[in-house]
Design a protein around this motif. Structure first.
Motif, PDB file in Angstrom:
ATOM      1  N   ASN A 139       0.822  -1.158  -0.169  1.00 15.73           N
ATOM      2  CA  ASN A 139       0.051   0.091  -0.176  1.00 15.73           C
ATOM      3  C   ASN A 139       0.721   1.251   0.090  1.00 15.73           C
ATOM      4  N   ILE A 140       1.839   1.172   0.776  1.00 16.22           N
ATOM      5  CA  ILE A 140       2.920   2.252   0.774  1.00 16.22           C
ATOM      6  C   ILE A 140       3.315   2.780  -0.703  1.00 16.22           C
ATOM      7  N   ILE A 141       3.906   1.624  -1.135  1.00 11.70           N
ATOM      8  CA  ILE A 141       4.493   1.966  -2.783  1.00 11.70           C
ATOM      9  C   ILE A 141       3.788   2.382  -3.602  1.00 11.70           C
ATOM     10  N   ASN A 142       2.206   1.438  -3.446  1.00 13.94           N
ATOM     11  CA  ASN A 142       1.168   2.045  -4.430  1.00 13.94           C
ATOM     12  C   ASN A 142       1.117   3.686  -4.069  1.00 13.94           C
ATOM     13  N   TYR A 143       0.807   3.950  -2.987  1.00 13.49           N
ATOM     14  CA  TYR A 143       0.452   5.454  -2.638  1.00 13.49           C
ATOM     15  C   TYR A 143       1.665   6.287  -2.902  1.00 13.49           C
ATOM     16  N   ARG A 144       2.979   5.783  -2.939  1.00 14.13           N
ATOM     17  CA  ARG A 144       4.063   6.575  -3.517  1.00 14.13           C
ATOM     18  C   ARG A 144       4.011   6.628  -5.031  1.00 14.13           C
ATOM     19  N   ASN A 145       3.986   5.471  -5.709  1.00  9.72           N
ATOM     20  CA  ASN A 145       3.566   5.316  -7.082  1.00  9.72           C
ATOM     21  C   ASN A 145       2.502   6.545  -7.698  1.00  9.72           C
ATOM     22  N   GLU A 146       1.399   6.671  -7.128  1.00 10.07           N
ATOM     23  CA  GLU A 146       0.170   7.251  -7.518  1.00 10.07           C
ATOM     24  C   GLU A 146       0.496   8.935  -7.059  1.00 10.07           C
ATOM     25  N   ASN A 147       1.211   9.182  -6.128  1.00  5.11           N
ATOM     26  CA  ASN A 147       0.920  10.468  -5.516  1.00  5.11           C
ATOM     27  C   ASN A 147       2.517  11.105  -5.380  1.00  5.11           C
ATOM     28  N   GLY A 148       3.649  10.447  -5.906  1.00  8.95           N
ATOM     29  CA  GLY A 148       4.962  11.001  -5.874  1.00  8.95           C
ATOM     30  C   GLY A 148       5.424  10.648  -4.310  1.00  8.95           C
ATOM     31  N   ASN A 149       6.560  11.324  -4.173  1.00  8.58           N
ATOM     32  CA  ASN A 149       7.384  11.230  -2.709  1.00  8.58           C
ATOM     33  C   ASN A 149       6.440  11.682  -1.693  1.00  8.58           C
ATOM     34  N   PHE A 150       6.886  11.178  -0.648  1.00 12.92           N
ATOM     35  CA  PHE A 150       6.205  11.557   0.728  1.00 12.92           C
ATOM     36  C   PHE A 150       6.817  13.135   1.258  1.00 12.92           C
ATOM     37  N   ASN A 151       6.115  13.996   1.554  1.00  7.91           N
ATOM     38  CA  ASN A 151       6.651  15.286   1.983  1.00  7.91           C
ATOM     39  C   ASN A 151       6.654  15.347   3.502  1.00  7.91           C
ATOM     40  N   ASP A 152       5.859  14.617   4.061  1.00  7.47           N
ATOM     41  CA  ASP A 152       5.882  14.485   5.379  1.00  7.47           C
ATOM     42  C   ASP A 152       5.540  13.251   5.986  1.00  7.47           C
ATOM     43  N   LEU A 153       6.045  12.817   7.200  1.00  7.42           N
ATOM     44  CA  LEU A 153       5.774  11.500   7.505  1.00  7.42           C
ATOM     45  C   LEU A 153       4.248  11.279   8.084  1.00  7.42           C
ATOM     46  N   ASP A 154       3.620  12.330   8.372  1.00  3.49           N
ATOM     47  CA  ASP A 154       2.172  12.068   8.932  1.00  3.49           C
ATOM     48  C   ASP A 154       1.173  11.900   7.492  1.00  3.49           C
ATOM     49  N   GLU A 155       1.898  12.249   6.338  1.00  7.15           N
ATOM     50  CA  GLU A 155       1.223  11.664   5.211  1.00  7.15           C
ATOM     51  C   GLU A 155       0.922  10.252   4.957  1.00  7.15           C
ATOM     52  N   LEU A 156       1.675   9.654   5.700  1.00  7.79           N
ATOM     53  CA  LEU A 156       1.478   7.971   5.648  1.00  7.79           C
ATOM     54  C   LEU A 156       0.199   7.596   6.278  1.00  7.79           C
ATOM     55  N   LEU A 157      -0.763   8.577   7.017  1.00  7.29           N
ATOM     56  CA  LEU A 157      -2.052   8.597   7.460  1.00  7.29           C
ATOM     57  C   LEU A 157      -2.869   8.554   6.250  1.00  7.29           C
ATOM     58  N   ASN A 158      -2.653   8.806   4.985  1.00  7.60           N
ATOM     59  CA  ASN A 158      -3.547   8.691   3.862  1.00  7.60           C
ATOM     60  C   ASN A 158      -3.469   7.329   3.240  1.00  7.60           C
ATOM     61  N   VAL A 159      -2.383   6.623   3.756  1.00  7.58           N
ATOM     62  CA  VAL A 159      -2.058   5.296   3.009  1.00  7.58           C
ATOM     63  C   VAL A 159      -3.107   4.190   3.806  1.00  7.58           C
ATOM     64  N   LYS A 160      -3.615   3.288   2.965  1.00  8.10           N
ATOM     65  CA  LYS A 160      -4.709   2.359   3.533  1.00  8.10           C
ATOM     66  C   LYS A 160      -4.127   1.419   4.648  1.00  8.10           C
ATOM     67  N   ARG A 161      -4.839   1.272   5.639  1.00  6.68           N
ATOM     68  CA  ARG A 161      -4.372   0.616   6.845  1.00  6.68           C
ATOM     69  C   ARG A 161      -3.193   0.973   7.724  1.00  6.68           C
ATOM     70  N   ILE A 162      -3.005   2.305   7.587  1.00  8.33           N
ATOM     71  CA  ILE A 162      -1.903   3.027   8.502  1.00  8.33           C
ATOM     72  C   ILE A 162      -2.912   3.999   9.392  1.00  8.33           C
ATOM     73  N   GLY A 163      -2.888   3.700  10.475  1.00  5.27           N
ATOM     74  CA  GLY A 163      -3.234   4.580  11.282  1.00  5.27           C
ATOM     75  C   GLY A 163      -2.509   5.458  12.354  1.00  5.27           C
ATOM     76  N   GLU A 164      -2.930   6.038  13.406  1.00  7.30           N
ATOM     77  CA  GLU A 164      -2.036   6.678  14.379  1.00  7.30           C
ATOM     78  C   GLU A 164      -1.403   5.729  15.042  1.00  7.30           C
ATOM     79  N   LYS A 165      -1.717   4.457  15.538  1.00  7.26           N
ATOM     80  CA  LYS A 165      -1.072   3.516  16.066  1.00  7.26           C
ATOM     81  C   LYS A 165       0.174   2.887  15.377  1.00  7.26           C
ATOM     82  N   VAL A 166      -0.078   2.613  14.093  1.00 12.82           N
ATOM     83  CA  VAL A 166       0.921   2.170  13.194  1.00 12.82           C
ATOM     84  C   VAL A 166       1.976   3.184  13.268  1.00 12.82           C
TER      85      VAL A 166
END
Length: 123
Positions: free
Chosen positions: A86-113
């Motif tokens: 999911n992280i790789i797919n998000y990265r491929n579709e949206n480009g590089n992450f600009n902020d670590l909190d952007e990972l919250l937009n990735v499916k199955r990643i919530g605050e705890k993960v």
């Protein structure tokens, strides 16, 4: 006396080579470089800071989420094959992450993960 100086020079050279080799491994795995390390040599002992020893032992690692492979992402705590994909797919579709909190937009990643992996990732 000359033997003691020669021994210290050889010991320091061994430490330098070891740190260099660890640095190459770090670079090849796309992990952040190790911080500068001060080595203390007393007679025949070498003392490394505990944080550096943890890095050598593999207890501490940082992975760049913008360049990491699926296998590297799966090394993160709580990240399996699905979330890594999911992280790789998000990265491929949206480009590089600009902020670590952007990972919250990735499916199955919530605050705890995110809280689990944050100490081990960078951008």
């Amino acid at each position: 006396m000359k033997e003691n100086v020669l021994f210290r020079i050889i010991l320091a050279l061994c430490v330098f080579i070891s740190v260099f080799i660890v640095g190459i491994e770090v670079y090849e795995r796309r992990i952040m470089p190790l911080p500068e390390v001060k080595v203390t040599i007393n007679s025949s002992e070498i003392s490394l800071p505990q944080s550096f020893q943890d890095k050598i032992d593999g207890k501490e690692f940082i992975i760049n989420i913008n360049t990491a492979t699926q296998e590297e992402l799966e090394e993160l705590p709580g990240i399996g094959e699905t979330i890594a994909n999911n992280i790789i797919n998000y990265r491929n579709e949206n480009g590089n992450f600009n902020d670590l909190d952007e990972l919250l937009n990735v499916k199955r990643i919530g605050e705890k993960v995110l809280a689990k992996i944050k100490p081990h990732i960078c951008i």
